[in-house]
Design a protein around this motif. Structure first.
Motif, PDB file in Angstrom:
ATOM      1  N   ARG A   1       0.967  -1.449   0.068  1.00 15.76           N
ATOM      2  CA  ARG A   1      -0.100   0.253   0.016  1.00 15.76           C
ATOM      3  C   ARG A   1       0.999   1.255  -0.272  1.00 15.76           C
ATOM      4  O   ARG A   1       2.127   0.811   0.674  1.00 15.76           O
ATOM      5  N   ARG A   2       0.612   2.099  -0.869  1.00 21.53           N
ATOM      6  CA  ARG A   2       1.370   3.702  -0.575  1.00 21.53           C
ATOM      7  C   ARG A   2       0.185   4.572  -1.060  1.00 21.53           C
ATOM      8  O   ARG A   2      -0.909   4.793  -1.997  1.00 21.53           O
ATOM      9  N   GLY A   3       0.122   5.296   0.317  1.00 21.66           N
ATOM     10  CA  GLY A   3      -1.519   5.626  -0.080  1.00 21.66           C
ATOM     11  C   GLY A   3      -2.346   5.603  -0.687  1.00 21.66           C
ATOM     12  O   GLY A   3      -3.288   4.458   0.417  1.00 21.66           O
ATOM     13  N   THR A   4      -3.419   6.025  -1.267  1.00 23.25           N
ATOM     14  CA  THR A   4      -4.949   5.587  -1.469  1.00 23.25           C
ATOM     15  C   THR A   4      -4.563   4.509  -1.750  1.00 23.25           C
ATOM     16  O   THR A   4      -5.526   2.826  -1.551  1.00 23.25           O
ATOM     17  N   TRP A   5      -3.355   4.184  -2.937  1.00 26.05           N
ATOM     18  CA  TRP A   5      -3.559   2.688  -3.573  1.00 26.05           C
ATOM     19  C   TRP A   5      -2.880   1.521  -2.983  1.00 26.05           C
ATOM     20  O   TRP A   5      -1.356   1.811  -2.279  1.00 26.05           O
ATOM     21  N   VAL A   6      -3.074   0.573  -3.696  1.00 27.57           N
ATOM     22  CA  VAL A   6      -2.859  -0.675  -3.680  1.00 27.57           C
ATOM     23  C   VAL A   6      -1.632  -1.158  -4.744  1.00 27.57           C
ATOM     24  O   VAL A   6      -2.407  -1.440  -5.385  1.00 27.57           O
ATOM     25  N   TYR A   7      -0.413  -1.069  -4.640  1.00 31.71           N
ATOM     26  CA  TYR A   7       0.940  -1.717  -5.659  1.00 31.71           C
ATOM     27  C   TYR A   7       0.898  -3.258  -5.933  1.00 31.71           C
ATOM     28  O   TYR A   7       0.688  -3.616  -4.941  1.00 31.71           O
ATOM     29  N   TYR A   8       1.109  -3.539  -6.589  1.00 30.04           N
ATOM     30  CA  TYR A   8       0.931  -5.104  -6.943  1.00 30.04           C
ATOM     31  C   TYR A   8       2.083  -5.571  -8.344  1.00 30.04           C
ATOM     32  O   TYR A   8       2.243  -4.695  -8.745  1.00 30.04           O
ATOM     33  N   ARG A   9       3.037  -6.272  -7.908  1.00 30.66           N
ATOM     34  CA  ARG A   9       4.579  -6.986  -8.660  1.00 30.66           C
ATOM     35  C   ARG A   9       4.195  -8.396  -8.277  1.00 30.66           C
ATOM     36  O   ARG A   9       3.423  -9.147  -7.224  1.00 30.66           O
ATOM     37  N   VAL A  10       4.403  -9.271  -9.160  1.00 28.12           N
ATOM     38  CA  VAL A  10       5.244 -10.362  -9.577  1.00 28.12           C
ATOM     39  C   VAL A  10       5.986 -11.155  -8.994  1.00 28.12           C
ATOM     40  O   VAL A  10       6.994 -10.128  -8.304  1.00 28.12           O
ATOM     41  N   ARG A  11       5.670 -11.929  -7.896  1.00 30.44           N
ATOM     42  CA  ARG A  11       6.463 -12.725  -7.122  1.00 30.44           C
ATOM     43  C   ARG A  11       8.026 -13.813  -7.661  1.00 30.44           C
ATOM     44  O   ARG A  11       7.333 -15.103  -8.247  1.00 30.44           O
ATOM     45  N   PRO A  12       8.593 -13.560  -8.713  1.00 28.53           N
ATOM     46  CA  PRO A  12       9.940 -14.138  -9.418  1.00 28.53           C
ATOM     47  C   PRO A  12       9.860 -15.479  -9.250  1.00 28.53           C
ATOM     48  O   PRO A  12      10.748 -16.352 -10.131  1.00 28.53           O
ATOM     49  N   GLU A  13      10.548 -15.271  -7.559  1.00 29.58           N
ATOM     50  CA  GLU A  13      11.095 -16.726  -7.050  1.00 29.58           C
ATOM     51  C   GLU A  13       9.568 -17.856  -7.142  1.00 29.58           C
ATOM     52  O   GLU A  13       9.956 -19.228  -7.842  1.00 29.58           O
ATOM     53  N   THR A  14       8.335 -17.518  -7.295  1.00 28.28           N
ATOM     54  CA  THR A  14       7.142 -18.888  -7.226  1.00 28.28           C
ATOM     55  C   THR A  14       7.118 -18.704  -9.163  1.00 28.28           C
ATOM     56  O   THR A  14       7.149 -20.057  -9.534  1.00 28.28           O
ATOM     57  N   THR A  15       7.433 -17.863  -9.629  1.00 30.72           N
ATOM     58  CA  THR A  15       6.754 -18.015 -11.289  1.00 30.72           C
ATOM     59  C   THR A  15       8.164 -18.913 -11.523  1.00 30.72           C
ATOM     60  O   THR A  15       7.995 -20.744 -12.726  1.00 30.72           O
TER      61      THR A  15
END
Lengths: 116, 116
Positions: free
Chosen positions: B85-99
């Motif tokens: 979460r940064r301010g109002t919004w939630v940001y998503y990123r891939v976890r490359p170790e899993t993929t």
């Protein structure tokens, strides 16, 4: 319609997946999303000559033969394995074109575009 | 307990998968086994800087915000994405170790042991 060549499909990180392609790929992942089917696939893939008789698969699980057959059918419907009857028994082998497509889709997803 | 290193996991064809490892991997494949989640993962993976604001994900689908949130939660629980979460919004990123782990599991499954 999506075209599916032999080495088809880009990594998920290349561009957003189209709805139709996502549906197709998700069906394969769904087939992989069960521990028994994943173990069956692994047993088949690691078999000598890349194939395994169904008579060797059933004893590897504490499950009934119809249950194993059902899981094998789902793997076959997803394009993950092929089967061939020879005499009394059915033999299974992995379809590498399908596992390769799935591997390509997932490979290099995160590393390619690390944040600055 | 299975050990999970960074580059862990052999291809499915190396040896039959143990029950515990199969359960763990199947849970991740199950999370991938849905078209909406696969498209979300692809949108996140192909985002600039490898991350995407949830505010950009929801409009990409004709689905309610709670439905999208639910799918994102399942991706997060499977270890496929991280959120911040940064301010109002939630940001998503891939976890490359899993993929990457999943890609390794599927890569080279068929080709390695072709029948003689």
């Amino acid at each position: 319609m999506s075209k599916q060549g032999d080495g088809c499909c880009e990594p998920l990180s290349e561009q957003p997946l189209a709805a139709e392609q996502a549906a197709e790929m998700a069906a394969v992942f769904k087939a992989l999303g069960d521990p028994v089917r994943l173990r069956l696939l692994s047993l088949i893939a690691s078999g000598p000559g890349g194939e395994v008789c169904v008579c060797e698969l059933t004893p590897a699980f504490e499950l009934s033969q119809p249950t194993i057959s059902h899981h094998l059918k789902l793997l076959r419907q997803a394009g993950l394995v092929d089967s061939e009857r020879r005499g009394t028994w059915v033999y299974y082998r992995v379809r590498p074109e399908t596992t390769d497509r799935m591997a390509v889709l997932l490979a290099g997803v995160g590393g390619v575009r690390a944040a600055a």
